[in-house]
Design an enzyme around this catalytic site. Structure first.
Site, PDB file in Angstrom:
ATOM      1  N   SER A 153       7.153   0.464  -3.274  1.00 55.76           N
ATOM      2  CA  SER A 153       7.393   0.563  -4.979  1.00 55.76           C
ATOM      3  C   SER A 153       6.217   0.509  -5.699  1.00 55.76           C
ATOM      4  CB  SER A 153       8.479  -0.531  -5.170  1.00 55.76           C
ATOM      5  OG  SER A 153       7.879  -1.772  -4.927  1.00 55.76           O
ATOM      6  N   LYS A 154       6.547   1.011  -7.012  1.00 57.51           N
ATOM      7  CA  LYS A 154       5.267   0.703  -7.939  1.00 57.51           C
ATOM      8  C   LYS A 154       4.991  -0.614  -8.205  1.00 57.51           C
ATOM      9  CE  LYS A 154       6.417   4.705 -11.031  1.00 57.51           C
ATOM     10  NZ  LYS A 154       6.879   4.927 -11.970  1.00 57.51           N
ATOM     11  N   ARG A 155       5.894  -1.470  -8.189  1.00 54.44           N
ATOM     12  CA  ARG A 155       5.699  -2.863  -8.602  1.00 54.44           C
ATOM     13  C   ARG A 155       4.974  -3.419  -7.579  1.00 54.44           C
ATOM     14  NH1 ARG A 155       9.942  -5.971  -8.435  1.00 54.44           N
ATOM     15  NH2 ARG A 155      11.365  -4.143  -8.224  1.00 54.44           N
ATOM     16  N   GLN A 156       4.587  -3.249  -6.392  1.00 59.77           N
ATOM     17  CA  GLN A 156       3.809  -3.711  -5.452  1.00 59.77           C
ATOM     18  C   GLN A 156       2.659  -3.150  -4.902  1.00 59.77           C
ATOM     19  OE1 GLN A 156       5.705  -6.091  -2.345  1.00 59.77           O
ATOM     20  NE2 GLN A 156       7.678  -6.010  -3.407  1.00 59.77           N
ATOM     21  N   ASN A 157       2.712  -1.741  -5.068  1.00 61.29           N
ATOM     22  CA  ASN A 157       1.569  -0.995  -4.720  1.00 61.29           C
ATOM     23  C   ASN A 157       1.414   0.305  -5.725  1.00 61.29           C
ATOM     24  OD1 ASN A 157       0.458  -1.466  -2.016  1.00 61.29           O
ATOM     25  ND2 ASN A 157       2.829  -1.676  -1.694  1.00 61.29           N
TER      26      ASN A 157
END
Ligand code: GLU
Length: 488
Positions: A257-261
């Site tokens: 996901s964008k939040r982590q990567n």
């Protein structure tokens, strides 16, 4: 072997998409076949202007040039091949023709349900903990009623009539034998009320008409496979082979996901990753080469890749591994090539680099230390502009260089180096002379070398003092020592 990559232009190209494209490319190349690119833009509401260009640019950057289909020709979106058009929005009549055939053969039926009714139906199903599925209300309409509604121009979609009692079995190239029961499969919408096909109809028609033999795509499509196989069956066509590749996961095993990567490939491009490193990394995400080899070029991957060695479970996206591979690729690069590849960014910042005949030599000094090409201008800045040297930089606690000793050290350096003739201005003699200077004056080597290196570069990190002094030449070295002396 004909394989394809069929992205929807709904935004940037996801790294997972690039990996799918890579696997499809590798299978085509390994079998001396063709890698086809098709643009799936039937969901007009989700299509984004410029997305097709972005996808094609990324593929080109990665070295995954399509042999057929949509591609960039000098930056312009073009098509090549005799099974086109390869952009789905230009093939509407083809889909409508097959939708009509399905309707006439009793494999599809019109559905007039309003979106409000369908919403309510779904809510009720959820409340009863049932899987959301069309309840087939329109299948019970009489022929008369259907005719009347069609004549009145009532808005409707076309649905696939799933044979409820059918057992659907198929063998996935990665997952093996799988079985689905017809009654668990939804009567999929094939044609929307605006005459556009859904993905399900369009890609089946295209994979057949474009003679695709192997479909490689994300695991998220696995649950739709029974519908696709039934469509092939209803149309009297032989389906291709399928391989559903595993999801990419964050370190905590949730879906990438964008939040982590960063998930958009262009973010990796912008950060300065090499296509070779990213491709190498993506290939290993879910595929195990079965040996200890970790560094693979595209050519080596083409020889080594196999779907049997692709795992079923999700693959963890480990950016530390990516950075390690990036370092390996940079260090393994031929020094001439390395210099050529960093040169444009350096010249952009420092036009003087254009006439630098020693550029390759200077570049070689930073090759070992660099992770991203974008670091090159700063790492070479001191060759093309006067460094900013401060007391803070010249002194260094770790090297035991105090501000008080700077004056004496810089003077000693100036006096000693001044005496070295031009023809002795090489690393070995500088080293010998400065090491004995340190010994004579009772300084540690670092107490002499740190201020020299800092005075020459203005940077806390750089190649060593001798290398830089030689690359700069005697005159520049002397000038910089003198101005460092003035700055304290
Ligand atoms: N257009 C689909 C997507 O972007 C392609 C799926 C497939 O490869 O069949 O996910």
């Amino acid at each position: 072997m004909r394989t394809r990559f069929a992205p929807s232009p709904t935004g940037f190209l996801h790294v997972g998409g690039l990996r799918t494209a890579l696997y499809a490319y590798l299978m085509a190349k390994q079998n001396k076949g063709k890698f086809i690119l098709r643009i799936e833009d039937t969901d007009q509401e989700r299509s984004v202007i410029g997305a097709t260009e972005n996808i094609l640019e990324v593929l080109q950057w990665a070295g995954l040039d399509p042999d057929e289909g949509v591609m960039l020709d000098q930056g312009i979106v073009s098509e090549k091949g005799n099974r086109g058009p390869y952009i789905q929005s230009q093939r509407l009549e083809i889909y409508q023709k097959y939708a009509k055939e399905l309707l006439e053969n009793g494999h599809a039926y019109p559905c007039f349900c309003s979106s409000e009714r369908l919403d309510q139906m779904r809510k009720d199903q959820q409340a009863h903990k049932q899987a959301p599925m069309y309840d087939r209300m329109c299948l019970s309409l009489s022929e008369e009623e259907v005719k009347k509604k069609l004549k009145a121009g009532d808005p409707h979609v076309l649905r696939l009539k799933i044979p409820q009692s059918e057992k659907i079995t198929f063998t996935d190239d990665i997952r093996g034998l799988l079985t689905f029961q017809g009654h668990t499969v939804d009567d999929q919408v094939l044609l929307k009320s605006d005459g556009f096909p859904t993905y399900h109809l369009a890609h089946v028609v295209d994979d057949h008409l474009m003679d695709i033999e192997l479909v490689i795509r994300g695991e998220e499509w696995l649950s739709s496979i029974p519908k696709h196989l039934l469509l092939f069956q209803c149309l009297g066509w032989k389906p291709p082979r399928y391989a559903h590749v595993p999801l990419l996961l964050n370190k905590d095993k949730t879906k990438l996901s964008k939040r982590q990567n960063a998930v958009a490939t262009h973010e990796y491009m912008d950060k300065g990753y090499l296509p070779e490193a990213l491709i190498n990394f993506l290939a290993l995400l879910g595929w195990n080469p079965g040996s200890t080899q970790e560094i693979f070029s595209l050519k080596e991957l083409t020889d080594a890749f196999s779907l049997e060695r692709v795992q079923k479970g999700g693959a963890i996206f480990d950016t530390e591994k990516l950075d390690w591979l990036q370092g390996q690729w940079i260090r393994n690069m031929d020094s001439e090539e390395f210099a050529q590849r960093i040169r444009p960014t350096v010249e952009e910042k420092f036009p003087a680099a254009k006439d630098d005949k020693e550029f390759t030599k200077k570049a070689a000094l930073i090759q070992e230390r660099m992770t991203f090409f974008t670091e090159a201008p700063e790492m070479l800045s001191y060759y093309y502009e006067e460094p900013t040297v401060t007391k803070d930089l010249l002194a260094n606690e770790k090297q035991k260089v105090t501000e008080d000793m700077l004056g004496e050290v810089l003077k000693l350096l100036t006096a000693t180096l001044e005496k070295i003739p031009e023809d002795k201005w090489i690393e070995d003699s500088l080293k010998e002379i400065l090491f004995s200077l340190a010994e004579d004056k009772d300084y540690k080597k670092g107490q002499i070398l740190w201020p020299l290196r800092a005075a020459l570069t203005g940077l806390p990190y750089s190649p060593g003092a001798f290398e830089v002094a030689v690359a700069l030449g005697k005159a520049k070295t002397m000038e910089r020592l003198k101005s460092a002396l003035k700055s304290i």
